[in-house]
Design a protein around this motif. Structure first.
Motif, PDB file in Angstrom:
ATOM      1  N   GLN A   1       0.844  -1.203   0.000  1.00  0.00           N
ATOM      2  CA  GLN A   1       0.000   0.000   0.000  1.00  0.00           C
ATOM      3  C   GLN A   1       0.879   1.253   0.000  1.00  0.00           C
ATOM      4  O   GLN A   1       0.610   2.236   0.688  1.00  0.00           O
ATOM      5  CB  GLN A   1      -0.941   0.010   1.220  1.00  0.00           C
ATOM      6  N   ASN A   2       1.950   1.209  -0.806  1.00  0.00           N
ATOM      7  CA  ASN A   2       2.944   2.284  -0.835  1.00  0.00           C
ATOM      8  C   ASN A   2       3.008   2.866  -2.245  1.00  0.00           C
ATOM      9  O   ASN A   2       3.731   2.367  -3.106  1.00  0.00           O
ATOM     10  CB  ASN A   2       4.307   1.733  -0.406  1.00  0.00           C
ATOM     11  N   ILE A   3       2.244   3.927  -2.481  1.00  0.00           N
ATOM     12  CA  ILE A   3       2.175   4.510  -3.814  1.00  0.00           C
ATOM     13  C   ILE A   3       3.500   5.140  -4.226  1.00  0.00           C
ATOM     14  O   ILE A   3       3.864   5.141  -5.407  1.00  0.00           O
ATOM     15  CB  ILE A   3       1.027   5.542  -3.891  1.00  0.00           C
ATOM     16  N   ASP A   4       4.261   5.670  -3.273  1.00  0.00           N
ATOM     17  CA  ASP A   4       5.550   6.280  -3.612  1.00  0.00           C
ATOM     18  C   ASP A   4       6.519   5.238  -4.159  1.00  0.00           C
ATOM     19  O   ASP A   4       7.310   5.532  -5.067  1.00  0.00           O
ATOM     20  CB  ASP A   4       6.156   6.955  -2.377  1.00  0.00           C
ATOM     21  N   ARG A   5       6.463   4.042  -3.613  1.00  0.00           N
ATOM     22  CA  ARG A   5       7.318   2.962  -4.103  1.00  0.00           C
ATOM     23  C   ARG A   5       6.942   2.577  -5.529  1.00  0.00           C
ATOM     24  O   ARG A   5       7.804   2.231  -6.339  1.00  0.00           O
ATOM     25  CB  ARG A   5       7.191   1.755  -3.176  1.00  0.00           C
ATOM     26  N   MET A   6       5.661   2.670  -5.840  1.00  0.00           N
ATOM     27  CA  MET A   6       5.196   2.353  -7.189  1.00  0.00           C
ATOM     28  C   MET A   6       5.667   3.393  -8.198  1.00  0.00           C
ATOM     29  O   MET A   6       6.268   3.059  -9.217  1.00  0.00           O
ATOM     30  CB  MET A   6       3.668   2.260  -7.202  1.00  0.00           C
ATOM     31  N   VAL A   7       5.382   4.676  -7.912  1.00  0.00           N
ATOM     32  CA  VAL A   7       5.684   5.707  -8.909  1.00  0.00           C
ATOM     33  C   VAL A   7       7.187   5.930  -9.060  1.00  0.00           C
ATOM     34  O   VAL A   7       7.628   6.492 -10.073  1.00  0.00           O
ATOM     35  CB  VAL A   7       4.981   7.041  -8.569  1.00  0.00           C
ATOM     36  N   ALA A   8       7.978   5.473  -8.098  1.00  0.00           N
ATOM     37  CA  ALA A   8       9.433   5.585  -8.232  1.00  0.00           C
ATOM     38  C   ALA A   8       9.944   4.783  -9.421  1.00  0.00           C
ATOM     39  O   ALA A   8      11.039   5.045  -9.937  1.00  0.00           O
ATOM     40  CB  ALA A   8      10.119   5.122  -6.950  1.00  0.00           C
ATOM     41  N   GLN A   9       9.147   3.812  -9.883  1.00  0.00           N
ATOM     42  CA  GLN A   9       9.540   2.985 -11.022  1.00  0.00           C
ATOM     43  C   GLN A   9       8.975   3.513 -12.341  1.00  0.00           C
ATOM     44  O   GLN A   9       9.100   2.862 -13.374  1.00  0.00           O
ATOM     45  CB  GLN A   9       9.059   1.541 -10.807  1.00  0.00           C
ATOM     46  N   MET A  10       8.358   4.696 -12.304  1.00  0.00           N
ATOM     47  CA  MET A  10       7.705   5.246 -13.489  1.00  0.00           C
ATOM     48  C   MET A  10       8.317   6.591 -13.870  1.00  0.00           C
ATOM     49  O   MET A  10       8.839   7.311 -13.015  1.00  0.00           O
ATOM     50  CB  MET A  10       6.206   5.438 -13.222  1.00  0.00           C
ATOM     51  N   THR A  11       8.225   6.927 -15.144  1.00  0.00           N
ATOM     52  CA  THR A  11       8.664   8.248 -15.580  1.00  0.00           C
ATOM     53  C   THR A  11       7.718   9.303 -15.008  1.00  0.00           C
ATOM     54  O   THR A  11       6.557   9.000 -14.698  1.00  0.00           O
ATOM     55  CB  THR A  11       8.669   8.344 -17.114  1.00  0.00           C
ATOM     56  N   PRO A  12       8.176  10.541 -14.859  1.00  0.00           N
ATOM     57  CA  PRO A  12       7.306  11.589 -14.291  1.00  0.00           C
ATOM     58  C   PRO A  12       6.010  11.796 -15.065  1.00  0.00           C
ATOM     59  O   PRO A  12       5.005  12.216 -14.485  1.00  0.00           O
ATOM     60  CB  PRO A  12       8.194  12.840 -14.344  1.00  0.00           C
ATOM     61  N   ASP A  13       6.022  11.507 -16.377  1.00  0.00           N
ATOM     62  CA  ASP A  13       4.817  11.698 -17.189  1.00  0.00           C
ATOM     63  C   ASP A  13       4.136  10.377 -17.537  1.00  0.00           C
ATOM     64  O   ASP A  13       3.396  10.281 -18.519  1.00  0.00           O
ATOM     65  CB  ASP A  13       5.157  12.452 -18.475  1.00  0.00           C
ATOM     66  N   ALA A  14       4.369   9.340 -16.726  1.00  0.00           N
ATOM     67  CA  ALA A  14       3.803   8.015 -17.004  1.00  0.00           C
ATOM     68  C   ALA A  14       2.280   8.052 -17.024  1.00  0.00           C
ATOM     69  O   ALA A  14       1.647   8.865 -16.342  1.00  0.00           O
ATOM     70  CB  ALA A  14       4.286   7.015 -15.958  1.00  0.00           C
ATOM     71  N   THR A  15       1.704   7.150 -17.817  1.00  0.00           N
ATOM     72  CA  THR A  15       0.251   7.019 -17.916  1.00  0.00           C
ATOM     73  C   THR A  15      -0.164   5.657 -17.382  1.00  0.00           C
ATOM     74  O   THR A  15       0.409   4.635 -17.767  1.00  0.00           O
ATOM     75  CB  THR A  15      -0.223   7.158 -19.370  1.00  0.00           C
ATOM     76  N   VAL A  16      -1.169   5.646 -16.500  1.00  0.00           N
ATOM     77  CA  VAL A  16      -1.719   4.395 -15.969  1.00  0.00           C
ATOM     78  C   VAL A  16      -3.210   4.369 -16.251  1.00  0.00           C
ATOM     79  O   VAL A  16      -3.931   5.318 -15.918  1.00  0.00           O
ATOM     80  CB  VAL A  16      -1.482   4.254 -14.452  1.00  0.00           C
ATOM     81  N   THR A  17      -3.674   3.301 -16.891  1.00  0.00           N
ATOM     82  CA  THR A  17      -5.105   3.070 -17.059  1.00  0.00           C
ATOM     83  C   THR A  17      -5.496   1.962 -16.092  1.00  0.00           C
ATOM     84  O   THR A  17      -5.014   0.834 -16.203  1.00  0.00           O
ATOM     85  CB  THR A  17      -5.453   2.676 -18.503  1.00  0.00           C
ATOM     86  N   TRP A  18      -6.355   2.307 -15.139  1.00  0.00           N
ATOM     87  CA  TRP A  18      -6.692   1.399 -14.048  1.00  0.00           C
ATOM     88  C   TRP A  18      -7.802   0.431 -14.442  1.00  0.00           C
ATOM     89  O   TRP A  18      -8.416   0.572 -15.509  1.00  0.00           O
ATOM     90  CB  TRP A  18      -7.108   2.204 -12.821  1.00  0.00           C
ATOM     91  N   LEU A  19      -8.096  -0.512 -13.558  1.00  0.00           N
ATOM     92  CA  LEU A  19      -9.091  -1.542 -13.847  1.00  0.00           C
ATOM     93  C   LEU A  19     -10.495  -0.974 -14.060  1.00  0.00           C
ATOM     94  O   LEU A  19     -11.303  -1.575 -14.766  1.00  0.00           O
ATOM     95  CB  LEU A  19      -9.124  -2.570 -12.708  1.00  0.00           C
TER      96      LEU A  19
END
Length: 203
Positions: free
Chosen positions: A50-68
């Motif tokens: 449940q650590n969103i910072d750990r997730m976005v650390a693996q993404m580019t600053p302009d990353a796009t996520v399409t959720w479920l």
């Protein structure tokens, strides 16, 4: 004499142990695949922690996520805002979300090996605020880019089968039970009305 030397040289070469397959048969992206797998495992761990910072650390600053649920978030700020709304806010939808991810096939590399596309599956478990937990089998597709020697996720798309899943099966079962309950209720009401009529009818 020269013929004899040539023959001996040929026999010596034949007796040498076979050499490993040529480098042409080796995977030129082996180290990149290891790095990508580490990125995906970090995202998986971030979800389960449940650590969103750990997730976005693996993404580019302009990353796009399409959720479920079909919502699209662009950039770290939107990704974090979506996660907060779903998981942390007072009117949140979920208390917890766990996932186990698998890679479906080896990543494909493009643009001189600087871009990688991968896909796979996840087994998800959701813990909603308003009801009991449920499981969902999902699919994911990602595009990653090698930036300054490090792999980062540029786009992540999550999806699930909207026609066959645990929630649909649950709704079907509920409809069946409701139908059976309604039929039994109708029979019971009819029987009670029949008895009531018999009591009030004169002999």
């Amino acid at each position: 004499m020269r013929a004899m030397l040539a023959l001996l040289y040929g026999l010596m070469l034949a007796a040498l142990p076979a050499q490993p397959a040529a480098a042409a048969g080796a995977d030129p992206y082996q180290e990149d695949r290891k790095a990508l797998l580490k990125v995906f495992r970090e995202i998986e761990a971030g979800i389960n922690d449940q650590n969103i910072d750990r997730m976005v650390a693996q993404m580019t600053p302009d990353a796009t996520v399409t959720w479920l649920n079909g919502v699209t978030s662009r950039g770290h700020a939107e990704i974090k805002a979506y996660y907060h709304r779903m998981m942390k806010a007072d009117n949140r939808y979920l208390d917890k979300y766990l996932t186990t991810a698998k890679v479906g096939a080896p990543a494909r590399f493009y643009g001189n090996g600087e871009v990688a596309v991968a896909d796979g599956s996840t087994e998800d478990e959701f813990f909603p605020v308003a009801r009991g937990p449920f499981r969902l089998s999902s699919r994911w597709t990602s595009t990653s880019a090698k930036i300054d020697g490090e792999w980062k996720v540029v786009a992540l798309h999550l999806s699930s089968n909207v026609f066959t899943n645990s929630l649909i099966e649950e709704a079907k079962a509920a409809a069946i039970y409701a139908g059976i309950g309604g039929a039994l209720g109708g029979i019971l009401v009819g029987w009670l009305l029949g008895r009531a009529r018999k009591r009030v009818m004169p002999n």
